[in-house]
Design a protein around this motif. Structure first.
Motif, PDB file in Angstrom:
ATOM      1  N   VAL A 105      55.280 -21.527 -23.527  1.00 23.01           N
ATOM      2  CA  VAL A 105      54.569 -21.715 -22.262  1.00 23.01           C
ATOM      3  C   VAL A 105      55.605 -21.477 -21.176  1.00 23.01           C
ATOM      4  O   VAL A 105      56.507 -22.292 -20.960  1.00 23.01           O
ATOM      5  CB  VAL A 105      53.971 -23.137 -22.182  1.00 23.01           C
ATOM      6  N   GLN A 107      56.884 -18.543 -17.683  1.00 25.42           N
ATOM      7  CA  GLN A 107      56.615 -17.438 -16.771  1.00 25.42           C
ATOM      8  C   GLN A 107      57.544 -16.290 -17.155  1.00 25.42           C
ATOM      9  O   GLN A 107      58.761 -16.410 -17.010  1.00 25.42           O
ATOM     10  CB  GLN A 107      56.897 -17.896 -15.337  1.00 25.42           C
ATOM     11  N   VAL A 128      55.583 -24.391 -26.992  1.00 27.09           N
ATOM     12  CA  VAL A 128      56.954 -24.723 -26.584  1.00 27.09           C
ATOM     13  C   VAL A 128      57.011 -24.913 -25.073  1.00 27.09           C
ATOM     14  O   VAL A 128      56.654 -24.006 -24.314  1.00 27.09           O
ATOM     15  CB  VAL A 128      57.948 -23.611 -26.989  1.00 27.09           C
ATOM     16  N   MET A 129      57.461 -26.101 -24.644  1.00 28.18           N
ATOM     17  CA  MET A 129      57.603 -26.407 -23.222  1.00 28.18           C
ATOM     18  C   MET A 129      59.086 -26.415 -22.864  1.00 28.18           C
ATOM     19  O   MET A 129      59.910 -26.936 -23.625  1.00 28.18           O
ATOM     20  CB  MET A 129      57.006 -27.791 -22.902  1.00 28.18           C
ATOM     21  N   GLY A 130      59.434 -25.876 -21.694  1.00 26.03           N
ATOM     22  CA  GLY A 130      60.851 -25.679 -21.374  1.00 26.03           C
ATOM     23  C   GLY A 130      61.477 -26.736 -20.492  1.00 26.03           C
ATOM     24  O   GLY A 130      60.793 -27.516 -19.822  1.00 26.03           O
ATOM     25  N   ASN A 131      62.800 -26.691 -20.473  1.00 28.77           N
ATOM     26  CA  ASN A 131      63.621 -27.555 -19.617  1.00 28.77           C
ATOM     27  C   ASN A 131      63.252 -27.365 -18.135  1.00 28.77           C
ATOM     28  O   ASN A 131      62.924 -26.256 -17.711  1.00 28.77           O
ATOM     29  CB  ASN A 131      65.099 -27.190 -19.853  1.00 28.77           C
ATOM     30  N   GLU A 132      63.353 -28.453 -17.383  1.00 29.42           N
ATOM     31  CA  GLU A 132      62.932 -28.473 -15.978  1.00 29.42           C
ATOM     32  C   GLU A 132      63.687 -27.465 -15.108  1.00 29.42           C
ATOM     33  O   GLU A 132      63.180 -27.051 -14.062  1.00 29.42           O
ATOM     34  CB  GLU A 132      63.121 -29.883 -15.398  1.00 29.42           C
ATOM     35  N   VAL A 133      64.902 -27.099 -15.495  1.00 29.12           N
ATOM     36  CA  VAL A 133      65.683 -26.150 -14.686  1.00 29.12           C
ATOM     37  C   VAL A 133      65.782 -24.788 -15.378  1.00 29.12           C
ATOM     38  O   VAL A 133      65.535 -23.745 -14.768  1.00 29.12           O
ATOM     39  CB  VAL A 133      67.103 -26.701 -14.411  1.00 29.12           C
ATOM     40  N   GLY A 135      64.042 -23.646 -18.071  1.00 34.98           N
ATOM     41  CA  GLY A 135      62.850 -23.097 -18.725  1.00 34.98           C
ATOM     42  C   GLY A 135      63.054 -23.008 -20.238  1.00 34.98           C
ATOM     43  O   GLY A 135      64.015 -23.562 -20.778  1.00 34.98           O
ATOM     44  N   VAL A 136      62.157 -22.297 -20.914  1.00 30.86           N
ATOM     45  CA  VAL A 136      62.265 -22.140 -22.366  1.00 30.86           C
ATOM     46  C   VAL A 136      63.433 -21.186 -22.671  1.00 30.86           C
ATOM     47  O   VAL A 136      63.578 -20.136 -22.020  1.00 30.86           O
ATOM     48  CB  VAL A 136      60.953 -21.563 -22.972  1.00 30.86           C
ATOM     49  N   ILE A 150      50.588 -19.952 -16.748  1.00 35.83           N
ATOM     50  CA  ILE A 150      49.514 -20.458 -15.886  1.00 35.83           C
ATOM     51  C   ILE A 150      49.678 -19.767 -14.529  1.00 35.83           C
ATOM     52  O   ILE A 150      50.722 -19.920 -13.883  1.00 35.83           O
ATOM     53  CB  ILE A 150      49.638 -21.988 -15.694  1.00 35.83           C
ATOM     54  N   GLN A 152      49.751 -19.048 -10.702  1.00 33.68           N
ATOM     55  CA  GLN A 152      49.875 -19.937  -9.532  1.00 33.68           C
ATOM     56  C   GLN A 152      49.575 -19.145  -8.265  1.00 33.68           C
ATOM     57  O   GLN A 152      49.881 -17.952  -8.194  1.00 33.68           O
ATOM     58  CB  GLN A 152      51.301 -20.509  -9.467  1.00 33.68           C
ATOM     59  N   SER A 158      57.188 -22.884  -9.660  1.00 31.45           N
ATOM     60  CA  SER A 158      56.738 -23.372 -10.967  1.00 31.45           C
ATOM     61  C   SER A 158      56.001 -24.699 -10.829  1.00 31.45           C
ATOM     62  O   SER A 158      56.005 -25.323  -9.771  1.00 31.45           O
ATOM     63  CB  SER A 158      57.924 -23.526 -11.928  1.00 31.45           C
ATOM     64  N   LEU A 159      55.382 -25.130 -11.956  1.00 34.39           N
ATOM     65  CA  LEU A 159      54.680 -26.411 -12.025  1.00 34.39           C
ATOM     66  C   LEU A 159      55.567 -27.419 -12.753  1.00 34.39           C
ATOM     67  O   LEU A 159      56.470 -27.042 -13.485  1.00 34.39           O
ATOM     68  CB  LEU A 159      53.390 -26.238 -12.832  1.00 34.39           C
TER      69      LEU A 159
HETATM   70  N1  SAH Z   1      61.695 -21.577 -15.158  1.00 36.35           N
HETATM   71  C1  SAH Z   1      61.346 -22.470 -14.074  1.00 36.35           C
HETATM   72  C2  SAH Z   1      61.715 -23.897 -14.325  1.00 36.35           C
HETATM   73  C3  SAH Z   1      61.040 -24.485 -15.480  1.00 36.35           C
HETATM   74  S1  SAH Z   1      59.654 -25.448 -15.104  1.00 36.35           S
HETATM   75  C4  SAH Z   1      62.028 -22.053 -12.839  1.00 36.35           C
HETATM   76  O1  SAH Z   1      62.778 -21.090 -12.846  1.00 36.35           O
HETATM   77  O2  SAH Z   1      61.809 -22.730 -11.844  1.00 36.35           O
HETATM   78  C5  SAH Z   1      59.617 -26.326 -16.646  1.00 36.35           C
HETATM   79  C6  SAH Z   1      58.651 -25.816 -17.668  1.00 36.35           C
HETATM   80  O3  SAH Z   1      57.318 -26.026 -17.194  1.00 36.35           O
HETATM   81  C7  SAH Z   1      58.701 -24.355 -18.011  1.00 36.35           C
HETATM   82  O4  SAH Z   1      59.725 -24.033 -18.916  1.00 36.35           O
HETATM   83  C8  SAH Z   1      57.331 -24.135 -18.615  1.00 36.35           C
HETATM   84  O5  SAH Z   1      57.276 -24.598 -19.952  1.00 36.35           O
HETATM   85  C9  SAH Z   1      56.472 -25.011 -17.713  1.00 36.35           C
HETATM   86  N2  SAH Z   1      55.881 -24.274 -16.593  1.00 36.35           N
HETATM   87  C10 SAH Z   1      56.033 -24.524 -15.284  1.00 36.35           C
HETATM   88  N3  SAH Z   1      55.276 -23.701 -14.533  1.00 36.35           N
HETATM   89  C11 SAH Z   1      54.615 -22.892 -15.406  1.00 36.35           C
HETATM   90  C12 SAH Z   1      53.656 -21.836 -15.281  1.00 36.35           C
HETATM   91  N4  SAH Z   1      53.218 -21.431 -14.091  1.00 36.35           N
HETATM   92  N5  SAH Z   1      53.193 -21.256 -16.406  1.00 36.35           N
HETATM   93  C13 SAH Z   1      53.600 -21.646 -17.631  1.00 36.35           C
HETATM   94  N6  SAH Z   1      54.512 -22.644 -17.810  1.00 36.35           N
HETATM   95  C14 SAH Z   1      54.996 -23.261 -16.723  1.00 36.35           C
END
Ligand code: SAH
Length: 180
Positions: A105, A107, A128-133, A135-136, A150, A152, A158-159
Motif C-alpha cells: 500500500v 504511492q 504491507v503498510m510503510g514507515n511514516e517517513v 514509506g514501504v 489511495i 488524494q 500522503s495520508l
Molecule cells: N512515502 C510517504 C510517507 C509514508 S506515509 C511520503 O513520502 O510522505 C506512511 C504509509 O502510509 C505509506 O508507506 C503507505 O503505506 C500509507 N499511505 C499514505 N498515504 C497513502 C496513499 N495515498 N496511498 C497508499 N498508501 C498511503
C-alpha cells in the motif's frame, strides 16, 4: 424511524474467545517498521473489526504489550493474532512462499488505484503498510504483486498510515466478502 444509538451490549460483539474461534478473512497486515505505537494500536483495532488473520509487526515497530498502543488498540491486541519479524522483507518472502498475494500500500509511479482494484473473492492477501517517513521499503515494493494507492485530491502528499490501512482494509474486505 428508530435511530436510537445502540448500547454496548446491543452491538452483539464477540468475546475474545469467540473471536479466536471464528473463521478469519485471509488478509494479513505487514507493518514495515512503523514507528508510532499509536498507529499500530489503531491498525489492531481496525483489524479486529474486520476479523483478519494476523498482523506481522517488523523491524523497529513496537509490539504488545505497550502503553501507547493500548490507548488506540483498546484491547484488540488480545483478539488479533500477531507475530514479530526482525526483517520486513523476510516476512514478505515467507508470506509469498505460503501463497499470499503481496500488496504494498504505497504511492508509486505505476500503482493501481484502490477503486480500480478487484480482489479475488477467495484470494489470500498480505497488505504491507510503510514507515511514516520512508514509506514501504523499495525492495519490498519490487517484490510485490500489486501496489495499491489511495488517490488524494488535496494539498498533503500522503495520508496517515493507520487511516490508509483502514481505507484499504474496508475497501478490499467489502469487495471480497460483502458481495456486490
Ligand atoms: N512515502 C510517504 C510517507 C509514508 S506515509 C511520503 O513520502 O510522505 C506512511 C504509509 O502510509 C505509506 O508507506 C503507505 O503505506 C500509507 N499511505 C499514505 N498515504 C497513502 C496513499 N495515498 N496511498 C497508499 N498508501 C498511503
Amino acid at each position: 424511524m428508530d435511530h436510537a444509538k445502540l448500547k454496548l451490549d446491543e452491538l452483539n460483539r464477540l468475546s475474545v474467545e469467540e473471536f479466536k474461534n471464528t473463521p478469519k478473512a485471509d488478509i494479513i497486515f505487514v507493518l514495515d517498521n512503523i514507528r508510532s505505537a499509536q498507529n499500530i494500536g489503531s491498525i489492531f483495532r481496525t483489524s479486529d473489526a474486520f476479523n483478519i488473520s494476523a498482523i506481522c509487526i517488523t523491524g523497529i515497530s513496537a509490539t504488545p504489550p505497550n502503553k501507547e498502543m493500548l490507548k488506540t488498540a483498546l484491547g484488540s491486541t488480545e483478539s488479533v493474532d500477531w507475530k514479530y519479524y526482525p526483517e520486513a522483507l523476510q516476512c514478505v518472502r515467507e508470506l509469498k512462499a505460503s501463497g499470499y498475494t503481496i500488496i504494498s500500500v504505497e504511492q508509486t509511479a505505476n500503482s493501481t488505484k484502490l477503486h480500480e482494484f478487484t480482489p479475488q473473492k477467495k484470494g489470500k492477501y498480505a497488505l504491507v503498510m510503510g514507515n511514516e517517513v520512508e514509506g514501504v521499503d523499495q525492495q519490498i515494493i519490487n517484490e510485490s504483486d500489486i501496489i495499491l494507492e489511495i488517490p488524494q485530491f488535496g494539498t498533503k502528499h500522503s495520508l496517515n498510515v493507520a487511516v490508509s490501512a483502514g481505507m484499504v482494509l474496508w475497501d478490499v474486505y467489502q469487495k471480497m466478502f460483502l458481495g456486490r
